[in-house]
Scaffold this motif. Structure first.
Motif, short mmCIF file in Angstrom:
data_model
loop_
_atom_site.label_atom_id
_atom_site.label_comp_id
_atom_site.label_asym_id
_atom_site.label_seq_id
_atom_site.Cartn_x
_atom_site.Cartn_y
_atom_site.Cartn_z
N LEU A 179 0.95 -1.30 -0.03
CA LEU A 179 -0.12 0.12 0.15
C LEU A 179 0.93 1.22 -0.16
O LEU A 179 1.76 1.28 0.75
CB LEU A 179 -0.96 0.08 1.29
CG LEU A 179 -2.12 -0.74 1.30
CD1 LEU A 179 -2.68 -0.53 2.77
CD2 LEU A 179 -3.25 -0.14 0.40
N GLU A 180 0.59 2.26 -0.82
CA GLU A 180 1.41 3.38 -1.11
C GLU A 180 0.72 4.49 0.05
O GLU A 180 -0.49 4.67 -0.06
CB GLU A 180 1.26 4.00 -2.34
CG GLU A 180 2.59 4.21 -2.89
CD GLU A 180 2.18 4.54 -4.64
OE1 GLU A 180 1.41 5.42 -4.94
OE2 GLU A 180 2.98 3.97 -5.18
N ASN A 181 1.56 4.84 0.88
CA ASN A 181 1.18 6.04 1.88
C ASN A 181 -0.39 5.75 2.25
O ASN A 181 -1.04 6.62 2.05
CB ASN A 181 1.17 7.17 1.60
CG ASN A 181 2.56 7.49 0.83
OD1 ASN A 181 3.95 6.93 1.52
ND2 ASN A 181 2.70 8.13 -0.45
N PRO A 182 -0.64 4.70 3.05
CA PRO A 182 -1.98 4.27 3.50
C PRO A 182 -2.87 5.58 4.06
O PRO A 182 -4.03 5.53 3.92
CB PRO A 182 -2.17 3.03 4.17
CG PRO A 182 -0.62 2.94 4.55
CD PRO A 182 0.18 3.47 3.64
N SER A 183 -1.98 6.26 4.84
CA SER A 183 -2.62 7.47 5.51
C SER A 183 -3.11 8.67 4.98
O SER A 183 -2.70 8.98 3.78
CB SER A 183 -1.74 7.91 6.75
OG SER A 183 -0.45 8.63 6.31
N ASN A 184 -4.32 9.04 5.23
CA ASN A 184 -4.78 10.16 4.58
C ASN A 184 -5.43 10.01 3.24
O ASN A 184 -5.85 11.05 2.42
CB ASN A 184 -4.02 11.40 4.89
CG ASN A 184 -4.69 12.67 4.88
OD1 ASN A 184 -5.77 12.50 5.53
ND2 ASN A 184 -4.44 13.67 4.68
N ARG A 185 -5.70 8.64 2.67
CA ARG A 185 -6.26 8.63 1.68
C ARG A 185 -7.48 8.21 1.40
O ARG A 185 -8.22 7.73 2.37
CB ARG A 185 -5.28 7.39 0.81
CG ARG A 185 -3.90 7.87 0.59
CD ARG A 185 -3.30 6.70 0.14
NE ARG A 185 -3.16 6.35 -1.19
CZ ARG A 185 -2.24 6.70 -2.29
NH1 ARG A 185 -1.36 7.44 -1.64
NH2 ARG A 185 -2.50 6.37 -3.50
N LEU A 186 -8.27 8.72 0.15
CA LEU A 186 -9.42 8.44 -0.01
C LEU A 186 -9.63 7.07 -0.84
O LEU A 186 -9.01 7.15 -1.94
CB LEU A 186 -10.04 9.67 -0.91
CG LEU A 186 -11.60 9.70 -1.14
CD1 LEU A 186 -12.71 9.27 -0.02
CD2 LEU A 186 -12.11 11.04 -1.95
N VAL A 187 -10.40 6.30 -0.09
CA VAL A 187 -10.49 5.02 -0.80
C VAL A 187 -11.63 4.55 -1.30
O VAL A 187 -12.76 4.72 -0.86
CB VAL A 187 -9.99 3.91 0.30
CG1 VAL A 187 -9.81 2.45 -0.20
CG2 VAL A 187 -8.56 4.30 0.69
N LEU A 188 -11.41 3.98 -2.73
CA LEU A 188 -12.86 3.08 -3.12
C LEU A 188 -12.40 1.58 -3.15
O LEU A 188 -11.39 1.20 -3.64
CB LEU A 188 -13.09 3.36 -4.61
CG LEU A 188 -14.26 2.87 -5.30
CD1 LEU A 188 -15.58 3.14 -4.73
CD2 LEU A 188 -14.32 3.13 -6.58
N ASP A 189 -13.32 0.87 -2.50
CA ASP A 189 -13.29 -0.69 -2.28
C ASP A 189 -14.40 -1.13 -3.25
O ASP A 189 -15.54 -1.22 -2.86
CB ASP A 189 -13.41 -1.22 -0.85
CG ASP A 189 -13.11 -2.77 -0.62
OD1 ASP A 189 -12.91 -3.14 -1.52
OD2 ASP A 189 -13.18 -2.84 0.41
N VAL A 190 -13.94 -1.74 -4.32
CA VAL A 190 -14.92 -2.34 -5.27
C VAL A 190 -15.30 -3.70 -4.98
O VAL A 190 -14.14 -4.41 -5.07
CB VAL A 190 -14.43 -2.08 -6.77
CG1 VAL A 190 -15.34 -2.72 -7.52
CG2 VAL A 190 -14.40 -0.80 -7.11
N GLY A 191 -16.51 -4.17 -4.92
CA GLY A 191 -16.72 -5.30 -4.40
C GLY A 191 -16.29 -5.79 -3.20
O GLY A 191 -15.36 -6.85 -2.78
N SER A 192 -16.58 -4.93 -2.22
CA SER A 192 -15.85 -5.14 -0.73
C SER A 192 -16.48 -6.27 -0.07
O SER A 192 -15.77 -6.15 1.27
CB SER A 192 -16.60 -3.73 -0.05
OG SER A 192 -17.94 -3.58 -0.33
N GLY A 193 -17.35 -6.90 -0.50
CA GLY A 193 -18.06 -7.88 0.35
C GLY A 193 -18.64 -7.44 1.62
O GLY A 193 -19.49 -6.39 1.32
#
Ligand SMILES: C[S@@+](CC[C@H](N)C(=O)[O-])C[C@H]1O[C@@H](n2cnc3c(N)ncnc32)[C@H](O)[C@@H]1O
Length: 331
Positions: free
Chosen positions: A125-139
């Motif tokens: 994971l690149e610099n996980p902090s402070n990122r806006l994330v989209l989880d597609v098919g998140s279960g």
């Protein structure tokens, strides 16, 4: 999930393009969370209500999203019959596929040890902090919660299976984090928006898509320039021209379309416009990671493999291997 919770999420993300795209969905939420979306919705919702009567109104400790087994509610010393009732209500949301979770001290041992996938994913994971994330098919949102635990600013999860969103809703009711929401929709139903997300996860979805290129192209448009894609999918061994198209079922799954080699997947990602494409891991799934448990009583990996030959599926195809790739949207 209520329109007010969507609004709260949008307030806390404070991203104009995301607001423009998602705000109109507010009026659809009542239809999504209704019997119109799934005939069992009322039963699932009742299970959530019944659980609420058995659980502390105010969780006694914060959730811990950084443990392999996500902790929701501090462990309680349960009286045996009350604990049994909680388990019965949780089982109304069966099958529990992704996890594990520690629900007020009750271990939900899911079909998948998703923590093992997370252990492969977290280091790339690149610099996980402070990122806006989209989880597609998140279960049910396991990876969305782990992303938030790793420091994501906010996470939008989407998965069309309403049962999994109800499992997410159950956890969300006690984790109480306005920066993580899940919508019961497909990627295709997500309104168009360009360059919004810092990180996009597509884990275990691509092989379910008839048009993998459209899926990849869509993911690219959603990423901001330089944003990171984490793509995990089934692969076969072979060169850049090797792709398996199962003639019928694959490992008893009806909806498996294209299974490329990792090298072919790199070509696909290149053709879809991604840069800096890396194969982070390739891994044959074993029964430590995917198995039948008391929380997922249906068939699992061992039933999908050829008896006596764990390297073949029951149909004679190569046994499930999964690759995790990282790539960047171009600047
Ligand atoms: C194998 S599960 C993977 C769940 C989780 N991401 C993981 O890696 O454990 C695939 C999920 O993708 C969802 N899915 C299938 N087609 C989709 C689509 N077009 N858009 C979004 N999600 C989709 C399914 O409902 C299912 O929950």
């Amino acid at each position: 999930m209520t329109p007010a919770q969507l609004e709260q999420f949008l307030d806390c993300v404070a991203h104009p393009a995301l607001r423009r795209a998602l705000e109109p969905l507010g009026e659809k939420i009542p239809q999504w969370f209704s019997e119109k979306k799934h005939g069992d919705f009322v039963r699932w919702r009742q299970a959530l209500y019944d659980l609420a009567t058995l659980l502390p109104a105010h969780p006694t400790g914060p959730a811990d999203l950084n443990r392999p087994s996500i902790r929701v509610g501090a462990p309680i010393t349960w009286e045996a019959s009350r604990r049994q009732k909680v388990i019965e209500h949780l089982m109304k949301l069966h099958p529990w596929r992704k996890g594990p979770f520690d629900f007020f001290g009750i271990p939900i041992e899911t079909e998948w040890r998703s923590d093992l996938k997370w252990a492969r994913l977290a280091p790339v994971l690149e610099n996980p902090s402070n990122r806006l994330v989209l989880d597609v098919g998140s279960g049910n949102g396991y990876f969305s919660w782990r992303m938030r635990g790793a420091g994501a600013r906010a996470v939008l999860a989407i998965d069309p299976m309403l049962l999994y969103t109800m499992q997410f809703e159950l956890m969300a009711a006690y984790i109480k984090d306005p920066a993580v929401i899940q919508l019961p929709i497909t990627l295709e139903e997500l309104p168009g928006m360009h360059g919004v997300f810092d990180t996009v996860l597509s884990l275990g979805v691509l092989y379910h898509r008839r048009s993998p290129f459209e899926h990849l192209a869509r993911l690219r448009t959603l990423l901001r320039p330089g944003g990171q894609l984490l793509l995990e999918t089934l692969v076969v061994e072979g060169d850049a021209q090797t792709v398996l198209l199962p003639e019928g079922r694959y490992a008893k799954m009806r909806n498996v379309w294209f299974i490329p080699s990792p090298q072919a997947l790199k070509v696909w990602l290149t053709r879809a416009g991604f840069k800096h494409i890396q194969v982070a891991s390739v891994h044959q799934t074993d029964s430590r990671e995917q198995r039948t448990t008391e929380w997922m009583t249906f068939e699992s990996l061992n039933d999908f493999l050829m008896p006596g030959n764990p390297n073949k599926t029951i149909e004679g195809y190569p046994a499930p291997r999964r690759a995790l790739l990282t790539a960047r949207a171009p600047f």
